[in-house]
Design an enzyme around this catalytic site. Structure first.
Site, PDB file in Angstrom:
ATOM      1  N   GLU A  92      33.778   2.698  -1.223  1.00  0.00           N
ATOM      2  CA  GLU A  92      33.959   1.497  -2.037  1.00  0.00           C
ATOM      3  C   GLU A  92      35.387   1.372  -2.563  1.00  0.00           C
ATOM      4  O   GLU A  92      35.635   1.308  -3.766  1.00  0.00           O
ATOM      5  CB  GLU A  92      32.958   1.473  -3.199  1.00  0.00           C
ATOM      6  CG  GLU A  92      31.521   1.374  -2.753  1.00  0.00           C
ATOM      7  CD  GLU A  92      30.540   1.257  -3.910  1.00  0.00           C
ATOM      8  OE1 GLU A  92      29.434   0.744  -3.707  1.00  0.00           O
ATOM      9  OE2 GLU A  92      30.880   1.692  -5.038  1.00  0.00           O
ATOM     10  N   GLU A 113      24.819   0.660   1.527  1.00  0.00           N
ATOM     11  CA  GLU A 113      24.191   0.881   0.231  1.00  0.00           C
ATOM     12  C   GLU A 113      23.481  -0.385  -0.226  1.00  0.00           C
ATOM     13  O   GLU A 113      24.023  -1.483  -0.128  1.00  0.00           O
ATOM     14  CB  GLU A 113      25.215   1.243  -0.862  1.00  0.00           C
ATOM     15  CG  GLU A 113      25.808   2.619  -0.798  1.00  0.00           C
ATOM     16  CD  GLU A 113      26.702   2.892  -2.003  1.00  0.00           C
ATOM     17  OE1 GLU A 113      26.474   2.301  -3.081  1.00  0.00           O
ATOM     18  OE2 GLU A 113      27.642   3.679  -1.858  1.00  0.00           O
TER      19      GLU A 113
END
Length: 671
Positions: free
Chosen positions: A154, A313
């Site tokens: 991320e 995710e």
């Protein structure tokens, strides 16, 4: 030159999640892999936040635990997406290099003690991260469990911008490159004659730190571009290390195409990846979050150039980082996951495998929840695993779309800078308001850069393109002139790539194409609305439009602009260009878009009852029609007479499939 992408060596649809066995006693691991097999898990991401354990002191490594983890996974037939653990440097690194800590806009140095607590431009961080990546890659490049590299995690989630002196120096280097070392060119682009901001030396330039009034808009825009590129340079550096060690293993990093994450220009990032991946989480305050699931999936598929992508995710239930974190309702876990597959995902993964009992994310849901296997989440996880196994034939199939929506990070960043005519303009909100009626109608959508090849589309929508350069404006104009249908939303085309207003009237770059000219803007106050001639209402925005070749489709019937055009249509070349100079209410906008797409010859993939989402993926021999019933009543949808339903494995009799409330059908229609 762009590399040929490397493919993921996992059969069927990949299924799993982040696996963090280091958080648990080793005797728990055997239960983990046993339950993974029960759930149908075939790939997990490992090592994402393991830097402190892998390198307990600078240059001293301990891979014994990771060796056992990878060996265990391989022996049980579970593939590993092995991460470079560079998103969370250890405490010892910051003790040695406090200058690597990030600094916020107000000049505060942030402490370590969480994740992504580093400055992206720090030479010390880059050196340590690449050393860790190289050591990891050399050790595991030939391990049979490793099927993919997971680079970092991320990027930019918590350190998308750093305002320290190292960042300032890197910013100046970036600016010198962009402006060919010509300081006069920078001054011209930034409009620095305003407020006496002229720069006489490169060293005078600093990041747009907190100041007493509004910072220079182009300064801020270039800063956003630089900040995205600073993190991108780290990805590229790690990727090259991994490529050298393991030329055949694909690499990815998890994007965050989701609500309000705007730090990175993913059009620039996606070509660096073998496989595009995304993280997506629902917003508890969104009453129809299934629309955001679809929109996000379509953006990610578009970033991948239409190729399948991976969902790295999402959550089985509640997250832990919103003001109120709601659990998912019955069937929502399954519908969300299969919707991602419908919109192009060839892999479904969660954060995380086993719910943590300690740490910052201890209240985040997982595949194996705190309650264990005697739980609804676990039963849903096992059912989803079986579903995904039944969809193995879908892997590799692609979406089909005749409609494109422009999506541009420069335009997003510029629109939401301070001192706009209205601070209520939000790029994602405007995009979604146009996307939603198409989603409800079962109309497939691609997202495109405004300078992309548009020749395969019948209709291009630009709901919010405040900033547009000359090349992109010409590209959209040519699309309409050559027979396409183009629809443009208000406040588009207003400024060029340097955030300079295009003079002569609005909507700037699109005046001639749209056949209109606006001389003044009339943004509406919160709660204020105006009526339209078609019987609807409009909010947020209005403007004094004069026709310059276009015809009026809707006009205002109240307020200071009563009688002025609000929606126009213009024959441009052999195509048509529409201008929507306000924000119509949802029903009015849906009706307008229905008319626009009907004129363009765009049809739904399938007629469905209200509440049933229809999405098509096209394979070499068959179409795969996903039907997701978000409503509360049973629904029947017509399908091909020789179709079969993949989730049940049954042939369909009578040319129609029935979907119960909250359920999903995936119909295989041979071609």
């Amino acid at each position: 030159m762009k590399r040929e992408p490397r493919e993921l060596n996992v059969p069927g649809i990949a299924y799993g999640g982040d696996y963090n066995p280091e958080q648990w006693p080793e005797e728990v691991w055997a239960e983990d892999v046993r339950l993974m097999r029960e759930a149908g898990v075939n790939m997990v991401s490992v090592g994402i936040f393991s830097w402190a354990l892998l390198e307990p002191a600078e240059g001293e490594y301990d891979f014994a635990r990771m060796d056992r983890i990878l060996d265990m996974l391989y022996s049980h037939g579970i593939a590993a997406d092995l991460a470079t653990p560079t998103a969370a440097p250890p405490a010892w690194f910051f003790k040695a290099h406090p200058e690597a800590l990030p600094v916020d806009k107000d000049g505060r140095t942030l402490s370590y003690g969480s994740r992504q607590t580093f400055c992206p431009s720090s030479p010390a961080y880059r050196e340590a991260a690449l050393r860790m990546t190289r050591t990891l890659a050399d050790r595991y490049a030939e391990h049979p469990a490793v099927v993919m590299w997971h680079v970092h995690n991320e990027y930019g989630c918590h350190n998308g911008e750093c305002y320290c002196d190292e960042s300032a120096a890197a910013f100046r280097v970036w600016l010198r490159t962009k402006y060919d070392n010509d300081l006069a060119a920078l001054n011209d682009a930034w409009g620095t004659t305003f407020w006496s901001q002229w720069y006489y030396d490169w060293d005078e330039i600093i990041p747009p730190r907190a100041t007493g009034a509004v910072p220079n808009p182009t300064h801020q825009l270039d800063w956003r571009r630089f900040s995205s590129d600073a993190l991108l340079s780290l990805l590229k550096a790690e990727r090259e290390v991994l490529l050298e060690a393991a030329p055949s293993i694909p690499a990815t990093t998890n994007f965050m195409v989701m609500h309000n994450f705007d730090k990175l220009d993913y059009w620039r990032w996606a070509p660096e990846l073998d496989i595009v991946s995304n993280d997506h989480y629902l917003q508890s305050t969104d009453p129809e979050s299934q629309i955001d699931v679809a929109l996000s999936g379509d953006v990610v598929r578009s970033l991948a150039g239409g190729a399948p992508w991976l969902l790295m995710e999402h959550s089985t239930g509640a997250v832990n980082w919103q003001p109120v974190n709601r659990a998912k309702t019955a069937g929502e876990l399954r519908r969300n996951a299969l919707s991602h597959v419908a919109h192009g995902a060839d892999g479904i993964a969660y954060f995380q495998w086993r719910a943590a009992k300690a740490g910052a994310e201890q209240w985040h849901s997982a595949m194996l929840p705190h309650a264990g296997t005697d739980s609804q989440i676990w039963r849903d996880v096992v059912r989803l695993g079986a579903d995904l196994r039944s969809l193995s034939e879908v892997r590799g199939s692609r979406g089909v779309a005749e409609v494109a929506i422009t999506w541009d990070w420069d335009a997003w960043w510029a629109l939401e800078l301070p001192s706009q005519p209205s601070e209520k303009l939000r790029f994602q909100d405007l995009i979604r308001s146009w996307y939603e009626p198409l989603w409800r109608a079962g109309v497939p959508v691609d997202f495109v850069r405004p300078d992309a090849d548009l020749s395969r589309y019948k209709l291009v929508l630009a709901p919010s393109l405040y900033l547009v350069d000359d090349e992109s404006a010409a590209n959209l104009t040519a699309f309409a002139a050559n027979g396409g249908s183009l629809a443009v939303g208000f406040h588009s085309g207003a400024v060029d790539e340097n955030c300079h207003i295009r003079l002569g009237g609005y909507p700037g770059a699109f005046r001639e194409t749209l056949g209109v000219r606006t001389d003044e803007l009339f943004p509406l106050l919160p709660g204020e609305s105006v009526t339209l001639s078609g019987g609807g209402t409009a909010t947020l925005w209005s403007e004094r439009v004069a026709l310059a070749g276009a015809e009026t489709v809707e006009s205002y019937t109240s307020g200071p602009l009563a009688g002025v055009p609000a929606v126009t249509r213009h024959a441009h070349g052999s195509g048509t260009a529409w201008y929507v100079a306000t924000r119509p209410d949802p029903t009015t906008l849906a009706s307008l878009l229905d008319r626009i797409r009907a004129e363009a010859g765009v049809k739904s993939v399938r007629e469905t009852p209200a509440g049933v989402e229809a999405v098509l993926r096209r394979g070499p021999d068959a179409d795969f029609l996903f039907l997701i019933n978000h409503g509360g009543v049973e629904a029947d949808v017509e399908v091909a007479a020789d179709a079969s339903e993949l989730l049940t494995g049954k042939n369909i009799d009578g040319g129609a499939v029935r979907i119960a409330p909250g359920e999903v059908a995936v119909v295989r229609e041979p071609r």
